[in-house]
Scaffold this motif. Sequence first.
Motif, PDB file in Angstrom:
ATOM      1  N   THR A   1     -24.124 -14.736  39.608  1.00  0.00           N
ATOM      2  CA  THR A   1     -24.907 -15.119  38.437  1.00  0.00           C
ATOM      3  C   THR A   1     -24.025 -15.020  37.206  1.00  0.00           C
ATOM      4  N   PRO A   2     -24.358 -15.730  36.140  1.00  0.00           N
ATOM      5  CA  PRO A   2     -23.536 -15.667  34.929  1.00  0.00           C
ATOM      6  C   PRO A   2     -23.431 -14.236  34.390  1.00  0.00           C
ATOM      7  N   ASP A   3     -24.504 -13.436  34.576  1.00  0.00           N
ATOM      8  CA  ASP A   3     -24.468 -12.075  34.064  1.00  0.00           C
ATOM      9  C   ASP A   3     -23.574 -11.164  34.878  1.00  0.00           C
ATOM     10  N   ASN A   4     -23.417 -11.534  36.096  1.00  0.00           N
ATOM     11  CA  ASN A   4     -22.721 -10.643  37.011  1.00  0.00           C
ATOM     12  C   ASN A   4     -21.807 -11.489  37.887  1.00  0.00           C
ATOM     13  N   PRO A   5     -20.854 -12.169  37.239  1.00  0.00           N
ATOM     14  CA  PRO A   5     -20.190 -13.265  37.933  1.00  0.00           C
ATOM     15  C   PRO A   5     -19.100 -12.867  38.907  1.00  0.00           C
ATOM     16  N   MET A   6     -18.544 -11.681  38.772  1.00  0.00           N
ATOM     17  CA  MET A   6     -17.314 -11.466  39.517  1.00  0.00           C
ATOM     18  C   MET A   6     -17.393 -10.255  40.440  1.00  0.00           C
ATOM     19  N   GLN A   7     -18.599  -9.980  40.935  1.00  0.00           N
ATOM     20  CA  GLN A   7     -18.718  -8.838  41.811  1.00  0.00           C
ATOM     21  C   GLN A   7     -18.612  -9.262  43.257  1.00  0.00           C
ATOM     22  N   THR A   8     -18.290  -8.299  44.082  1.00  0.00           N
ATOM     23  CA  THR A   8     -18.352  -8.557  45.508  1.00  0.00           C
ATOM     24  C   THR A   8     -19.810  -8.792  45.862  1.00  0.00           C
ATOM     25  N   THR A   9     -20.106  -9.936  46.439  1.00  0.00           N
ATOM     26  CA  THR A   9     -21.488 -10.167  46.860  1.00  0.00           C
ATOM     27  C   THR A   9     -21.548 -10.146  48.374  1.00  0.00           C
ATOM     28  N   SER A  10     -22.719  -9.944  48.886  1.00  0.00           N
ATOM     29  CA  SER A  10     -22.886  -9.905  50.324  1.00  0.00           C
ATOM     30  C   SER A  10     -23.781 -11.042  50.747  1.00  0.00           C
ATOM     31  N   GLY A  11     -23.647 -11.435  51.979  1.00  0.00           N
ATOM     32  CA  GLY A  11     -24.532 -12.468  52.494  1.00  0.00           C
ATOM     33  C   GLY A  11     -24.969 -12.095  53.884  1.00  0.00           C
ATOM     34  N   ASP A  12     -25.987 -12.761  54.348  1.00  0.00           N
ATOM     35  CA  ASP A  12     -26.442 -12.502  55.706  1.00  0.00           C
ATOM     36  C   ASP A  12     -25.736 -13.437  56.664  1.00  0.00           C
ATOM     37  N   ALA A  13     -25.061 -12.876  57.633  1.00  0.00           N
ATOM     38  CA  ALA A  13     -24.431 -13.705  58.649  1.00  0.00           C
ATOM     39  C   ALA A  13     -25.527 -14.266  59.552  1.00  0.00           C
ATOM     40  N   SER A  14     -25.172 -15.288  60.331  1.00  0.00           N
ATOM     41  CA  SER A  14     -26.189 -15.941  61.150  1.00  0.00           C
ATOM     42  C   SER A  14     -26.807 -14.973  62.156  1.00  0.00           C
ATOM     43  N   ASN A  15     -26.079 -13.918  62.543  1.00  0.00           N
ATOM     44  CA  ASN A  15     -26.643 -12.955  63.492  1.00  0.00           C
ATOM     45  C   ASN A  15     -27.477 -11.880  62.789  1.00  0.00           C
ATOM     46  N   GLY A  16     -27.738 -12.090  61.497  1.00  0.00           N
ATOM     47  CA  GLY A  16     -28.610 -11.156  60.791  1.00  0.00           C
ATOM     48  C   GLY A  16     -27.864  -9.981  60.177  1.00  0.00           C
ATOM     49  N   GLN A  17     -26.590  -9.838  60.489  1.00  0.00           N
ATOM     50  CA  GLN A  17     -25.812  -8.721  59.930  1.00  0.00           C
ATOM     51  C   GLN A  17     -25.400  -9.050  58.496  1.00  0.00           C
ATOM     52  N   THR A  18     -25.324  -8.043  57.675  1.00  0.00           N
ATOM     53  CA  THR A  18     -24.864  -8.270  56.309  1.00  0.00           C
ATOM     54  C   THR A  18     -23.339  -8.306  56.304  1.00  0.00           C
ATOM     55  N   VAL A  19     -22.784  -9.369  55.676  1.00  0.00           N
ATOM     56  CA  VAL A  19     -21.330  -9.448  55.589  1.00  0.00           C
ATOM     57  C   VAL A  19     -20.921  -9.209  54.146  1.00  0.00           C
TER      58      VAL A  19
END
Length: 444
Positions: free
Chosen positions: A6-24
């Motif tokens: 997001t513009p407010d928080n643009p450069m942080q490590t973000t996480s996503g959900d992998a297709s197997n449901g695990q957080t990457v």
Amino acid sequence: MTESPTPDNPMQTTSGDASNGQTVSYPPHDVADFSLVDEGVRRIEWAEREMPVLRLIRERFEKEQPLAGLRIGACLHVTTETANLMRTLKAGGADVTLVASNPLSTKDDVAAALVAEYGISCYAIRGEDNETYYRHLNAAADTHPHITMDDGCDLVTLLHKERPEQLAEVLAGTEETTTGVIRLKAMVNDGALAFPVVAVNEAQTKHLFDNRYGTGQSTVDGILRATNLLLAGRRCVVAGYGWVGRGIASRLSGMGARVAVVEVDPVRAIEALMDGHQVMTAGDAAQWGEIFVTATGNLNVFREEHFRVMQDGAMLANSGHFDAELELAALERLAEGHIREVRESVQEYDLGEKKLYLLAEGRLVNLGAAEGHPAAVMDMSFAGQALAAEFVARNHESLDNAVHVLPEDLDADIARLKLEARGIFIEGMTPEQIEYTNSWDQGT
Ligand SMILES: NC(=O)c1ccc[n+]([C@@H]2O[C@H](COP(=O)([O-])OP(=O)(O)OC[C@H]3O[C@@H](n4cnc5c(N)ncnc54)[C@H](O)[C@@H]3O)[C@@H](O)[C@H]2O)c1
């Protein structure tokens, strides 16, 4: 789904959900759109097919880990070919951060794929404003790089001007382009350069091919994608007959255009003449030409006095490193606000009595309006970058704070591997020939 910064928080490590449901977990980044990851991966793999030399280096790097423990800050055009270079450096053990070296050249799918698929930190958004560009550059500097890898010297300049306390941490740098090398040489002349830099551009396997054939083809590609003009019979003016300019001129002329060259160096001007082009002053060319391309690395090559005499409909493009080769401020002044986008990458400047067209905002047209150099040519340039990184990692202690060239044997290795990848093998000299070429006493 992955989270977009997001513009407010643009450069942080973000996480996503992998297709197997695990957080990457992703490395630190600022990229535009993670929905483009799959497209980016497909295109990076497509480019890789044309980069056999870099692939061989990557396979060796995986085994030998020549860059283990080193942080590399790279400021390069974020393209599919660069992605394959970043993968190679990472395979060699480096911790890599990539930022854009030009606000318009970033391919957003590539930036997203680097972060999400290849786990490489990347800060680059196509069309980013100047403030974001420098925020990204600072993000690379924040990683405290041991090796800098520049295309245009912006990271080296930032460290020297704004972060002198970090200079002692840098072991060495590498530089990709002519304009960057010119800036580095100016730093050496001022006694300012604080670490050694290898000018990859000076390698034969770089400028003879990348600057000439790569920029030659991709500049024409950019002009055509932007305008869809017929080149046959068209009067085209190329300013600068260096490695880039001669490539552009030869490709334009190969497509049937009539080419005039503008030069300041008499030797290069006579080369242009004997290569079959016309040679003119900028003033004469301004009246004659229909399409103008600058490739000089210089400032205001076409300026107000030229815009005033150009014909209605003239197209203006630049393939030099900075958007300084066309005097854009004058163009804006003359148009008095009558500027509109008429096609993607084409801005119309209505000067009242005539209209002039600016391609890719006057930035590198081959990257702004097309995809930059074909991968086959970047294979050699980026093999040079990867080998230069390995070379400085091994030898930085013996290099003085100057601009260095890639050792000749590495240059020759790149060319040999490239030929072999095409199934082409060349002659070696016979022992008799070696003796003959080393002797001085056998004459007429
Ligand atoms: N678009 C790309 O992808 C790409 C790729 C490689 C290099 N470049 C950039 O292209 C530019 C040229 O690179 P190069 O390797 O050809 O450099 P070069 O030094 O070989 O050639 C530049 C030429 O421009 C001439 N020149 C300088 N000022 C001039 C003026 N006012 N009018 C006419 N001619 C003038 C010089 O005499 C020289 O012959 C640099 O900025 C370089 O960084 C861009």
